[in-house]
Scaffold this motif. Structure first.
Motif, PDB file in Angstrom:
ATOM      1  N   GLU A 188       1.014   7.487 -11.345  1.00 42.79           N
ATOM      2  CA  GLU A 188       0.006   7.027 -12.290  1.00 42.79           C
ATOM      3  C   GLU A 188       0.645   6.453 -13.552  1.00 42.79           C
TER       4      GLU A 188
ATOM      5  N   TYR B 202       2.476  11.452   0.720  1.00 37.66           N
ATOM      6  CA  TYR B 202       2.289  12.568   1.641  1.00 37.66           C
ATOM      7  C   TYR B 202       2.263  13.844   0.798  1.00 37.66           C
TER       8      TYR B 202
ATOM      9  N   LEU C 153       1.742   5.182  -0.086  1.00 38.37           N
ATOM     10  CA  LEU C 153       1.190   6.403   0.485  1.00 38.37           C
ATOM     11  C   LEU C 153       1.920   7.581  -0.137  1.00 38.37           C
TER      12      LEU C 153
ATOM     13  N   LYS D   7       2.964   1.696   3.605  1.00 38.18           N
ATOM     14  CA  LYS D   7       2.355   1.469   4.910  1.00 38.18           C
ATOM     15  C   LYS D   7       3.100   0.359   5.645  1.00 38.18           C
TER      16      LYS D   7
ATOM     17  N   LYS E  54      -0.946   1.911  -7.471  1.00 44.02           N
ATOM     18  CA  LYS E  54      -2.122   2.285  -6.680  1.00 44.02           C
ATOM     19  C   LYS E  54      -1.583   2.923  -5.408  1.00 44.02           C
ATOM     20  N   TRP E  55      -2.143   4.077  -5.065  1.00 39.75           N
ATOM     21  CA  TRP E  55      -1.635   4.819  -3.924  1.00 39.75           C
ATOM     22  C   TRP E  55      -2.766   5.566  -3.246  1.00 39.75           C
ATOM     23  N   SER E  56      -2.503   5.935  -2.018  1.00 41.62           N
ATOM     24  CA  SER E  56      -3.461   6.711  -1.234  1.00 41.62           C
ATOM     25  C   SER E  56      -2.800   8.018  -0.827  1.00 41.62           C
ATOM     26  N   PRO E  57      -3.497   9.139  -0.997  1.00 36.35           N
ATOM     27  CA  PRO E  57      -2.931  10.404  -0.552  1.00 36.35           C
ATOM     28  C   PRO E  57      -3.064  10.557   0.959  1.00 36.35           C
ATOM     29  N   ILE E  58      -2.058  11.118   1.572  1.00 37.67           N
ATOM     30  CA  ILE E  58      -2.093  11.474   2.989  1.00 37.67           C
ATOM     31  C   ILE E  58      -1.964  12.997   3.045  1.00 37.67           C
ATOM     32  N   GLU E  59      -3.058  13.660   3.369  1.00 40.06           N
ATOM     33  CA  GLU E  59      -3.090  15.122   3.456  1.00 40.06           C
ATOM     34  C   GLU E  59      -2.417  15.543   4.755  1.00 40.06           C
TER      35      GLU E  59
ATOM     36  N   GLN F  38       0.849  -1.177   0.000  1.00 38.17           N
ATOM     37  CA  GLN F  38       0.000   0.000   0.000  1.00 38.17           C
ATOM     38  C   GLN F  38       0.894   1.240   0.000  1.00 38.17           C
TER      39      GLN F  38
ATOM     40  N   GLN G 240       2.292  12.641  -8.376  1.00 38.31           N
ATOM     41  CA  GLN G 240       1.091  11.863  -8.683  1.00 38.31           C
ATOM     42  C   GLN G 240       1.125  11.357 -10.117  1.00 38.31           C
TER      43      GLN G 240
END
Length: 79
Positions: A23, A7, A5, A54, A28-33, A3, A19
Motif C-alpha cells: 500500500e 499469498y 498477488l 499473475k 494494486k494487489w489481490s490477496p490469495i488466501e 496483476q 500489505q
C-alpha cells in the motif's frame, strides 16, 4: 497491466506488514488466501507472505523491504 498477488492467510502479522508495504508504494494487489487450498498450503504454508505476478513464476518471499519490493517489481516488469 501487472496483476500483483499476495499469498496470505488470516491472522498472519507478517502478511499485514507486507500489505502495508504494498500500500505504501501504491501497488494494486489481490490477496490469495492459502488456507482454503491444500496445494497452496503445501507450497506457501511456511513461506507467507509471498508476492507474485499473475502469469509469472518468479516470486518475492518475506522478508522484504519497500526498496527490495520496488527493485523486484522493476526487474520483473522491465524484463
Amino acid at each position: 497491466m501487472t496483476q500483483l498477488l499476495l499469498y496470505t492467510t488470516a491472522g498472519c502479522h507478517l502478511c499485514e506488514d507486507a500489505q502495508k508495504i504494498l500500500e505504501t508504494i501504491g501497488c494494486k494487489w489481490s490477496p490469495i488466501e492459502i488456507s482454503t487450498d491444500n496445494d497452496l498450503i503445501k507450497h506457501y504454508g511456511i513461506r507467507i507472505p509471498v508476492v507474485g505476478i499473475k502469469g509469472q513464476e518468479e516470486e518475492l518471499g518475506w522478508p522484504f523491504s519497500e526498496n527490495e519490493l520496488k527493485n523486484w517489481l522493476n526487474k520483473i516488469t522491465s524484463g
